[in-house]
Design a protein around this motif. Structure first.
Motif, PDB file in Angstrom:
ATOM      1  N   ASP A  14     -12.067 126.778 -22.176  1.00  0.00           N
ATOM      2  CA  ASP A  14     -12.379 127.953 -21.359  1.00  0.00           C
ATOM      3  C   ASP A  14     -12.217 127.569 -19.898  1.00  0.00           C
ATOM      4  O   ASP A  14     -13.052 126.864 -19.330  1.00  0.00           O
ATOM      5  N   ASN A  18      -8.797 133.475 -13.892  1.00  0.00           N
ATOM      6  CA  ASN A  18      -7.576 133.109 -13.178  1.00  0.00           C
ATOM      7  C   ASN A  18      -7.594 133.725 -11.773  1.00  0.00           C
ATOM      8  O   ASN A  18      -8.171 134.794 -11.562  1.00  0.00           O
ATOM      9  N   GLN A  23      -2.749 135.472 -12.256  1.00  0.00           N
ATOM     10  CA  GLN A  23      -2.835 136.530 -13.257  1.00  0.00           C
ATOM     11  C   GLN A  23      -1.653 137.490 -13.125  1.00  0.00           C
ATOM     12  O   GLN A  23      -1.036 137.876 -14.125  1.00  0.00           O
ATOM     13  N   ARG A  26       1.548 136.003 -14.442  1.00  0.00           N
ATOM     14  CA  ARG A  26       1.601 135.994 -15.904  1.00  0.00           C
ATOM     15  C   ARG A  26       1.929 137.381 -16.446  1.00  0.00           C
ATOM     16  O   ARG A  26       2.653 137.512 -17.436  1.00  0.00           O
ATOM     17  N   GLU A 129     -14.470 135.479 -24.840  1.00  0.00           N
ATOM     18  CA  GLU A 129     -13.472 135.078 -25.833  1.00  0.00           C
ATOM     19  C   GLU A 129     -13.831 133.731 -26.447  1.00  0.00           C
ATOM     20  O   GLU A 129     -13.638 133.508 -27.649  1.00  0.00           O
ATOM     21  N   LEU A 159      -7.862 132.676 -27.278  1.00  0.00           N
ATOM     22  CA  LEU A 159      -6.700 132.997 -26.449  1.00  0.00           C
ATOM     23  C   LEU A 159      -6.211 134.438 -26.606  1.00  0.00           C
ATOM     24  O   LEU A 159      -5.149 134.780 -26.095  1.00  0.00           O
ATOM     25  N   SER A 162      -5.248 135.911 -23.416  1.00  0.00           N
ATOM     26  CA  SER A 162      -4.576 134.974 -22.507  1.00  0.00           C
ATOM     27  C   SER A 162      -3.078 135.252 -22.441  1.00  0.00           C
ATOM     28  O   SER A 162      -2.280 134.681 -23.202  1.00  0.00           O
ATOM     29  N   LEU A 165      -0.059 132.515 -22.586  1.00  0.00           N
ATOM     30  CA  LEU A 165      -0.462 131.326 -23.333  1.00  0.00           C
ATOM     31  C   LEU A 165      -0.422 131.572 -24.837  1.00  0.00           C
ATOM     32  O   LEU A 165       0.140 130.764 -25.582  1.00  0.00           O
ATOM     33  N   HIS A 177      -3.295 138.186 -30.369  1.00  0.00           N
ATOM     34  CA  HIS A 177      -3.024 138.633 -28.992  1.00  0.00           C
ATOM     35  C   HIS A 177      -2.186 139.904 -28.987  1.00  0.00           C
ATOM     36  O   HIS A 177      -2.517 140.886 -28.298  1.00  0.00           O
ATOM     37  N   HIS A 228     -13.113 134.602 -17.945  1.00  0.00           N
ATOM     38  CA  HIS A 228     -11.673 134.854 -18.055  1.00  0.00           C
ATOM     39  C   HIS A 228     -11.337 136.350 -17.959  1.00  0.00           C
ATOM     40  O   HIS A 228     -10.418 136.743 -17.232  1.00  0.00           O
TER      41      HIS A 228
END
Length: 246
Positions: A14, A18, A23, A26, A129, A159, A162, A165, A177, A228
């Motif tokens: 963890d 970000n 962020q 990404r 998470e 994740l 995420s 990732l 995800h 996160h």
């Protein structure tokens, strides 16, 4: 029983919130990947596979039933329905991409991925998470799964929000995800056959989902501003959750 990972563990850590530039970068990279994927489909370099209902049916196992029972005991019906849809949509997308997944592990991860938003766990230290992931891993170990499988479930849960990732990891991680992303934001919605979409939504209604889930995310932002999900909330994630999938 609670299981704490030892120092030799390779569990996803963890890292908290970000920075805004990271962020945003990404998000941009994710959008570029999605456009490249769609371009490959349009050019015939890739094709989506056909899907049948068995591809996204829940596993018929005692462990899957136990995971469903745990989610139902701790989470609201709205969150449980979201978790079921995450499994269904993720499994459909994996089948359309021609990828094999361990359906039981994938189902456990999908059903338990929001335990950290439940009344029992939402105030625990750490990003929700990873709170969820710790509980999911403990569930797996308590039910006799090998450590490697429990660790995979942990990372699939940890994740799931995420961006940049999860997509690099095993299919079980990536498609929790993607399944959650579809249910929240409508990502890759056009890759879900209409008949399957209707069946999933009829079985697991999205009624009240945006309102309740937005409140959950904002609650985490207020209570744990360095977590996160707070980076996503700061960029407006709650307002981007779609009202309907159609």
């Amino acid at each position: 029983m609670s299981h704490i990972a030892n120092s030799a563990s390779n569990l996803a850590p963890d890292t908290g919130r970000n920075s805004k530039p990271r962020q945003i970068s990404r998000y941009i990279a994710s959008e570029i990947r999605e456009r490249a994927f769609r371009a490959s489909l349009a050019l015939g370099l890739k094709r989506l596979q056909d899907v049948v209902p068995d591809d996204w049916a829940a596993p018929d196992s005692g462990l899957a039933d136990e995971a469903r029972m745990l989610a139902s005991e701790l989470c609201s019906p709205v969150l449980v329905a979201h978790s079921e849809r995450t499994y269904c949509f993720g499994a459909i997308l994996a089948a359309r991409d021609g990828l094999k997944i361990d359906r039981e592990l994938f189902y456990i991860a999908a059903l338990l991925h929001d335990l950290g938003l439940s009344d029992l766990h939402r105030d625990k230290a750490g990003s929700f998470e990873w709170v969820s992931a710790h509980e999911a891993r403990s569930f797996c170990l308590d039910h006799g799964l090998p450590t490697a499988k429990a660790d995979l479930v942990h990372d699939a849960v940890a994740l799931h929000s995420s961006v940049g990732l999860a997509n690099r990891r095993e299919p079980e991680v990536a498609f929790v995800h993607y399944g959650a992303g579809l249910d929240l934001l409508g990502k890759r919605l056009d890759h879900i056959p209409k008949s399957d979409l209707s069946a999933v939504l009829e079985r697991f209604s999205r009624a009240g989902f945006k309102q309740e889930f937005s409140c959950c995310l904002r609650d985490q932002y207020e209570k744990k501003p360095n977590s996160h999900i707070s980076g996503h909330v700061a960029l407006g994630l709650p307002d981007l959750i779609v009202d309907e999938l159609a």
